[in-house]
Scaffold this motif. Sequence first.
Motif, PDB file in Angstrom:
ATOM      1  N   ASP A   1       0.822  -1.282  -0.018  1.00  0.00           N
ATOM      2  CA  ASP A   1       0.002   0.029  -0.053  1.00  0.00           C
ATOM      3  C   ASP A   1       0.751   1.301  -0.101  1.00  0.00           C
ATOM      4  O   ASP A   1       0.378   2.237   0.013  1.00  0.00           O
ATOM      5  CB  ASP A   1      -0.889  -0.318   1.183  1.00  0.00           C
ATOM      6  CG  ASP A   1      -0.418   0.079   2.588  1.00  0.00           C
ATOM      7  OD1 ASP A   1       1.111   0.131   2.800  1.00  0.00           O
ATOM      8  OD2 ASP A   1      -0.838  -0.069   3.507  1.00  0.00           O
ATOM      9  N   GLY A   2       2.190   1.037  -0.139  1.00  0.00           N
ATOM     10  CA  GLY A   2       3.028   2.501  -0.091  1.00  0.00           C
ATOM     11  C   GLY A   2       3.286   3.071   1.401  1.00  0.00           C
ATOM     12  O   GLY A   2       3.543   4.153   1.401  1.00  0.00           O
ATOM     13  N   GLY A   3       2.717   2.466   2.405  1.00  0.00           N
ATOM     14  CA  GLY A   3       2.803   2.980   3.580  1.00  0.00           C
ATOM     15  C   GLY A   3       3.773   2.544   4.680  1.00  0.00           C
ATOM     16  O   GLY A   3       3.766   1.187   4.802  1.00  0.00           O
ATOM     17  N   LEU A   4       4.657   3.149   4.756  1.00  0.00           N
ATOM     18  CA  LEU A   4       5.610   2.716   5.956  1.00  0.00           C
ATOM     19  C   LEU A   4       5.203   2.771   7.295  1.00  0.00           C
ATOM     20  O   LEU A   4       5.637   3.488   8.173  1.00  0.00           O
ATOM     21  CB  LEU A   4       7.022   3.568   5.646  1.00  0.00           C
ATOM     22  CG  LEU A   4       8.451   2.979   6.371  1.00  0.00           C
ATOM     23  CD1 LEU A   4       8.532   1.471   6.035  1.00  0.00           C
ATOM     24  CD2 LEU A   4       9.559   3.942   5.902  1.00  0.00           C
ATOM     25  N   GLY A   5       4.448   1.727   7.831  1.00  0.00           N
ATOM     26  CA  GLY A   5       3.876   1.549   9.177  1.00  0.00           C
ATOM     27  C   GLY A   5       4.606   0.804   9.839  1.00  0.00           C
ATOM     28  O   GLY A   5       5.353  -0.097   9.471  1.00  0.00           O
ATOM     29  N   PRO A   6       4.071   0.396  11.112  1.00  0.00           N
ATOM     30  CA  PRO A   6       4.623  -0.688  12.036  1.00  0.00           C
ATOM     31  C   PRO A   6       4.719  -2.087  11.457  1.00  0.00           C
ATOM     32  O   PRO A   6       5.702  -2.770  11.566  1.00  0.00           O
ATOM     33  CB  PRO A   6       3.438  -0.465  13.062  1.00  0.00           C
ATOM     34  CG  PRO A   6       2.794   0.595  13.130  1.00  0.00           C
ATOM     35  CD  PRO A   6       2.929   1.093  11.560  1.00  0.00           C
ATOM     36  N   SER A   7       3.778  -2.342  10.813  1.00  0.00           N
ATOM     37  CA  SER A   7       3.720  -3.868  10.131  1.00  0.00           C
ATOM     38  C   SER A   7       4.805  -4.044   9.100  1.00  0.00           C
ATOM     39  O   SER A   7       5.580  -4.996   9.004  1.00  0.00           O
ATOM     40  CB  SER A   7       2.462  -3.924   9.387  1.00  0.00           C
ATOM     41  OG  SER A   7       1.280  -4.128  10.229  1.00  0.00           O
ATOM     42  N   THR A   8       5.160  -2.908   8.393  1.00  0.00           N
ATOM     43  CA  THR A   8       6.201  -2.938   7.279  1.00  0.00           C
ATOM     44  C   THR A   8       7.493  -3.034   7.958  1.00  0.00           C
ATOM     45  O   THR A   8       8.293  -3.695   7.692  1.00  0.00           O
ATOM     46  CB  THR A   8       6.130  -1.866   6.531  1.00  0.00           C
ATOM     47  OG1 THR A   8       4.704  -1.801   5.511  1.00  0.00           O
ATOM     48  CG2 THR A   8       7.209  -1.764   5.221  1.00  0.00           C
ATOM     49  N   VAL A   9       7.769  -2.070   8.967  1.00  0.00           N
ATOM     50  CA  VAL A   9       8.918  -1.964   9.828  1.00  0.00           C
ATOM     51  C   VAL A   9       9.159  -3.289  10.601  1.00  0.00           C
ATOM     52  O   VAL A   9      10.250  -3.715  10.418  1.00  0.00           O
ATOM     53  CB  VAL A   9       8.878  -0.908  10.683  1.00  0.00           C
ATOM     54  CG1 VAL A   9      10.050  -0.886  11.696  1.00  0.00           C
ATOM     55  CG2 VAL A   9       8.982   0.670  10.007  1.00  0.00           C
ATOM     56  N   ALA A  10       8.271  -4.004  11.290  1.00  0.00           N
ATOM     57  CA  ALA A  10       8.246  -5.028  11.732  1.00  0.00           C
ATOM     58  C   ALA A  10       8.712  -6.259  10.949  1.00  0.00           C
ATOM     59  O   ALA A  10       9.707  -6.950  11.105  1.00  0.00           O
ATOM     60  CB  ALA A  10       7.097  -5.440  12.499  1.00  0.00           C
ATOM     61  N   ALA A  11       8.275  -6.243   9.934  1.00  0.00           N
ATOM     62  CA  ALA A  11       8.375  -7.451   8.834  1.00  0.00           C
ATOM     63  C   ALA A  11       9.734  -7.229   8.288  1.00  0.00           C
ATOM     64  O   ALA A  11      10.415  -8.166   8.130  1.00  0.00           O
ATOM     65  CB  ALA A  11       7.373  -7.525   7.600  1.00  0.00           C
ATOM     66  N   ALA A  12      10.215  -6.139   8.052  1.00  0.00           N
ATOM     67  CA  ALA A  12      11.706  -5.709   7.560  1.00  0.00           C
ATOM     68  C   ALA A  12      12.675  -6.171   8.720  1.00  0.00           C
ATOM     69  O   ALA A  12      13.707  -6.819   8.547  1.00  0.00           O
ATOM     70  CB  ALA A  12      11.932  -4.343   7.239  1.00  0.00           C
ATOM     71  N   ASN A  13      12.392  -5.958   9.833  1.00  0.00           N
ATOM     72  CA  ASN A  13      13.256  -5.942  11.060  1.00  0.00           C
ATOM     73  C   ASN A  13      13.241  -7.273  11.494  1.00  0.00           C
ATOM     74  O   ASN A  13      14.141  -7.897  12.044  1.00  0.00           O
ATOM     75  CB  ASN A  13      12.983  -5.269  11.967  1.00  0.00           C
ATOM     76  CG  ASN A  13      13.360  -3.794  12.103  1.00  0.00           C
ATOM     77  OD1 ASN A  13      14.245  -3.234  11.070  1.00  0.00           O
ATOM     78  ND2 ASN A  13      12.557  -2.914  12.721  1.00  0.00           N
TER      79      ASN A  13
END
Length: 184
Positions: free
Chosen positions: A124-136
């Motif tokens: 969705d193009g939003g750098l939110g908590p889910s994206t950050v957590a998945a990346a980390n």
Amino acid sequence: MASFNTAFFWTMVFEDPKLQYAQVDDVPNQYDSNGKRIGAFAISGINSAAFPTQFAKIALVPQSQRGPDVQAFYQGNFWGLPYGQLADDIAKRVFDEGVNAGEVTAVEIFQKAINSLGGTLKVDGGLGPSTVAAANTLDISHLVSTFQNFRLAHYQDIVAKNPSDAKFLGTAAKPGPWWKRAMS
């Protein structure tokens, strides 16, 4: 975690490698049907057409004193809290892609890279908590190389739709600025 200064100076390698903060033609040699020059100027990648008010403010500052204003521009327009929650090696690349291609596009590419490594994010193009957590949760070096490849594929898609942009991409043997930027 990630530092704005690391991301900023990484991006300046592509936008203004000598940190001269000079005003340059951003779209040279473009003219309308009446022969009037059209296009824009840039200071350290800050485009006068995209950011007219901010560009004009920075242009009024003596060139030798523009550094802090350029940094403030990039921090205010492209750096947000989520970047600081990522590892430097990925944050600087996603930040740089946001500067070059737009923040939503950069995060979409990032989310696709994460999903290709087993993530289940909504792209969705939003750098939110889910994206950050998945990346980390991912191995950073693997995520970086995957993001680089997705970034390159993005530029290849642009060239497929607009062959005149091939000069920006180049090839593996003779990389252009987009290729170099994507694979750095």
